[in-house]
Motif scaffolding. Sequence first.
Motif, PDB file in Angstrom:
ATOM      1  N   VAL A 141     -10.828  -2.278  -8.380  1.00 51.31           N
ATOM      2  CA  VAL A 141     -10.053  -1.282  -7.644  1.00 51.31           C
ATOM      3  C   VAL A 141      -9.154  -2.026  -6.667  1.00 51.31           C
ATOM      4  O   VAL A 141      -9.615  -2.860  -5.903  1.00 51.31           O
ATOM      5  CB  VAL A 141     -10.985  -0.320  -6.870  1.00 51.31           C
ATOM      6  N   LYS A 142      -7.877  -1.691  -6.723  1.00 49.03           N
ATOM      7  CA  LYS A 142      -6.926  -2.340  -5.806  1.00 49.03           C
ATOM      8  C   LYS A 142      -6.738  -1.444  -4.592  1.00 49.03           C
ATOM      9  O   LYS A 142      -6.586  -0.241  -4.717  1.00 49.03           O
ATOM     10  CB  LYS A 142      -5.589  -2.571  -6.492  1.00 49.03           C
ATOM     11  N   LYS A 143      -6.734  -2.058  -3.428  1.00 44.46           N
ATOM     12  CA  LYS A 143      -6.541  -1.307  -2.204  1.00 44.46           C
ATOM     13  C   LYS A 143      -5.048  -1.237  -1.897  1.00 44.46           C
ATOM     14  O   LYS A 143      -4.330  -2.227  -2.042  1.00 44.46           O
ATOM     15  CB  LYS A 143      -7.271  -1.986  -1.041  1.00 44.46           C
ATOM     16  N   GLU A 144      -4.621  -0.054  -1.483  1.00 43.10           N
ATOM     17  CA  GLU A 144      -3.216   0.107  -1.095  1.00 43.10           C
ATOM     18  C   GLU A 144      -3.059  -0.266   0.367  1.00 43.10           C
ATOM     19  O   GLU A 144      -3.813   0.164   1.224  1.00 43.10           O
ATOM     20  CB  GLU A 144      -2.781   1.567  -1.297  1.00 43.10           C
ATOM     21  N   VAL A 145      -2.109  -1.074   0.606  1.00 44.00           N
ATOM     22  CA  VAL A 145      -1.872  -1.507   1.967  1.00 44.00           C
ATOM     23  C   VAL A 145      -0.719  -0.682   2.525  1.00 44.00           C
ATOM     24  O   VAL A 145       0.351  -0.579   1.918  1.00 44.00           O
ATOM     25  CB  VAL A 145      -1.512  -3.011   2.005  1.00 44.00           C
ATOM     26  N   LYS A 146      -0.947  -0.038   3.659  1.00 46.48           N
ATOM     27  CA  LYS A 146       0.122   0.766   4.274  1.00 46.48           C
ATOM     28  C   LYS A 146       1.119  -0.163   4.926  1.00 46.48           C
ATOM     29  O   LYS A 146       0.755  -1.117   5.596  1.00 46.48           O
ATOM     30  CB  LYS A 146      -0.474   1.710   5.321  1.00 46.48           C
ATOM     31  N   ARG A 165      -3.885  12.942   2.732  1.00 47.83           N
ATOM     32  CA  ARG A 165      -5.117  12.568   2.022  1.00 47.83           C
ATOM     33  C   ARG A 165      -5.800  13.806   1.459  1.00 47.83           C
ATOM     34  O   ARG A 165      -6.282  13.785   0.346  1.00 47.83           O
ATOM     35  CB  ARG A 165      -6.096  11.884   2.981  1.00 47.83           C
TER      36      ARG A 165
END
Length: 172
Positions: A141-146, A165
């Motif tokens: 799972v790739k985390k989205e970076v804000k 969200r």
Amino acid sequence: MATEKRMSSSRKHNVKSCMLTVAKELLEAEAVVKAEERDKFLQDNCPPLDVPYSREELTELCLLLHDEINLGEEEKYGIEFKLGLVLNEVRDLNIKIVDLRGKFKKPKLKKVRMSADAMLKALLGSKHTVNMDLRSNLKQVKKEVKEEAVEAGDWRKNIEDKADRKKMFETS
């Protein structure tokens, strides 16, 4: 306990004396039976002794009895000697066992960190072909970076992010 009747001391004494007389009679009867058994055994195993009246016959009888006694003593000595040897051997073996127990102490086993693959290779040897790397089978799972940094003082922006969200979960 209160309902049980206690025996008076005179009654106890009377019962005790009766028991002793019965036991005495049984012991006397047993002694008589033993004496009869002993006499019967001696009659069966020891023939009656014919005592001769002449001196020569008496000396021959004595020599014969001495020879029988010597044979019995030799047999007894041989058995005792063998028994002594066996007892010494048993004693020596027991000493060796105690010595061996004292010399070799069991080592304390240390904890070894080993992966499942290494453990299976150690147990199965070269037959081990199954890969137990479970982490590689997990979904990545790739985390989205804000990109925008959220300011602590801007509370409206935090509320908007939370609303986004909520919409994300409802659409899924």
